[in-house]
Design an enzyme around this catalytic site. Sequence first.
Site, mmCIF file in Angstrom:
data_model
loop_
_atom_site.group_PDB
_atom_site.id
_atom_site.type_symbol
_atom_site.label_atom_id
_atom_site.label_comp_id
_atom_site.label_asym_id
_atom_site.label_seq_id
_atom_site.Cartn_x
_atom_site.Cartn_y
_atom_site.Cartn_z
ATOM 1 N N LYS A 1 9.066 0.247 4.540
ATOM 2 C CA LYS A 1 8.453 1.537 4.252
ATOM 3 C C LYS A 1 9.484 2.402 3.544
ATOM 4 O O LYS A 1 10.509 2.776 4.108
ATOM 5 C CB LYS A 1 7.994 2.187 5.558
ATOM 6 C CG LYS A 1 7.051 3.353 5.369
ATOM 7 C CD LYS A 1 6.503 3.784 6.728
ATOM 8 C CE LYS A 1 5.432 4.842 6.575
ATOM 9 N NZ LYS A 1 4.870 5.242 7.879
ATOM 10 N N VAL B 1 4.711 1.067 1.023
ATOM 11 C CA VAL B 1 4.998 -0.057 1.909
ATOM 12 C C VAL B 1 5.016 -1.340 1.082
ATOM 13 O O VAL B 1 4.113 -1.577 0.277
ATOM 14 C CB VAL B 1 3.955 -0.163 3.042
ATOM 15 C CG1 VAL B 1 4.333 -1.295 3.997
ATOM 16 C CG2 VAL B 1 3.852 1.154 3.795
ATOM 17 N N ASP C 1 -2.299 10.921 13.345
ATOM 18 C CA ASP C 1 -3.012 10.231 12.266
ATOM 19 C C ASP C 1 -3.639 8.939 12.767
ATOM 20 O O ASP C 1 -3.517 7.883 12.136
ATOM 21 C CB ASP C 1 -2.052 9.947 11.106
ATOM 22 C CG ASP C 1 -2.799 9.711 9.794
ATOM 23 O OD1 ASP C 1 -3.960 10.145 9.679
ATOM 24 O OD2 ASP C 1 -2.211 9.097 8.876
ATOM 25 N N GLY D 1 1.065 5.236 1.808
ATOM 26 C CA GLY D 1 0.584 6.205 2.764
ATOM 27 C C GLY D 1 0.780 7.612 2.244
ATOM 28 O O GLY D 1 0.989 7.839 1.048
ATOM 29 N N GLY D 2 0.712 8.585 3.153
ATOM 30 C CA GLY D 2 0.806 9.968 2.753
ATOM 31 C C GLY D 2 2.142 10.334 2.145
ATOM 32 O O GLY D 2 2.215 11.195 1.275
ATOM 33 N N MET D 3 3.209 9.680 2.595
ATOM 34 C CA MET D 3 4.529 10.054 2.091
ATOM 35 C C MET D 3 5.419 8.846 1.852
ATOM 36 O O MET D 3 6.603 9.004 1.557
ATOM 37 C CB MET D 3 5.220 10.994 3.076
ATOM 38 C CG MET D 3 5.368 10.426 4.469
ATOM 39 S SD MET D 3 6.255 11.517 5.602
ATOM 40 C CE MET D 3 7.922 11.311 4.985
ATOM 41 N N ALA D 4 4.889 7.649 1.925
ATOM 42 C CA ALA D 4 5.726 6.466 1.759
ATOM 43 C C ALA D 4 4.946 5.323 1.131
ATOM 44 O O ALA D 4 3.720 5.269 1.208
ATOM 45 C CB ALA D 4 6.298 6.032 3.107
ATOM 46 N N GLY E 1 0.823 -1.198 0.000
ATOM 47 C CA GLY E 1 0.000 0.000 0.000
ATOM 48 C C GLY E 1 0.857 1.247 0.000
ATOM 49 O O GLY E 1 2.090 1.181 -0.021
#
Length: 362
Positions: free
Chosen positions: A68, A53, A160, A48-51, A46
């Site tokens: 990550k 995975v 978050d 995320g906001g800045m990475a 998946g």
Amino acid sequence: MGRKTAVSCQSVIFAVVPILIVDLSRFAIMRRMKEIGRFQIIKPLGRGGMAMVYLAHDPLTQRKVAIKLLSPQFLAEEASQTRFRNEAQIVAGLEHPAIVPLYEFGEEADKPFLVMRYMAGGSLKERLRGPLPLVEIETILGRICPALDRSHQRGIIHRDIKPDNVLFDEDGLAYLADLGIARLAELNKTMTIAGTPAYMSPEQVTGDRALDGRSDIYALGVMLFQMLTGAPPYEAETPTQLMMKHVLEPVPNILDVNPALPLAADAIIRKAMAKSPDERFADCAALVQSLAALHQSQPVVELKQAQQLVPQPIELAADSALVESKTERLPTREATVRLEAEAAELPAGGAVQLRPTLPPAD
């Protein structure tokens, strides 16, 4: 009219095409990537906001891990790389049984990455297909809230909290994940809004005050609302509209969404999601204690509901004879109920249970 429509559609197309190109290029990179350092990439998990995975295999320890990796579009920004490295230091310094363990931190071709435990049990988001049982909610929050309190005691705010960031291992134990946008509270002087609109506290949206742990408690309240009802408290068409609802709209009455909940559930939600941080729970432990009290009251409520819904058996002193009751007409339809009971060699003074039986439908 037709000309304006055509121009509008053309503008939309030109606006969307660059986004599609960026997304396609990102997924192309994800498909091409075969390894990071010594770790062999299995598949993407998946973004995320800045990475991004990935699920990977560690040939040294012979185990699966989650890696990550900072998203490519952020690699040129030194501030983002520094922030990413700070996450490693924060997670490493917050050792707790309910925080996703960090195995190591490294860089590959100037690309920083974290190696963390792979959580095979999925996320809380995947479990939210409807309201969860109170006992399950208490178990989950009772495990991650002490980890969050530990973080707050160190001056670290998660920022978050959401179902995506509550992960489970293969045994079903809950863990708090993604401290990627957490920052040391004493260094919180940025005007950048970080978080997920559906779970952001009012002060997180407005940025008019320094955040503390009570901002995370608000997000916990939002997540608790969703766990109790299967739906978030606020919905909107755009992220901006959604954020402003947290600031301006009153907290919805949770009993309007799930009337089966105990009355005290609404008071817990209102306190956790209070607009003013001063009116919220002082810490996560206080929220868990209120939830435990709610759970203890639930069996009584469920018993009363069951007594109202399930016909109570009629007990009669019995001997070896067949006992028949009179026939009564049901008020709901043209049918009769025949109550029968057999006394099957019961001891003296025994009782039989009469069970209602419906005749076949015409």
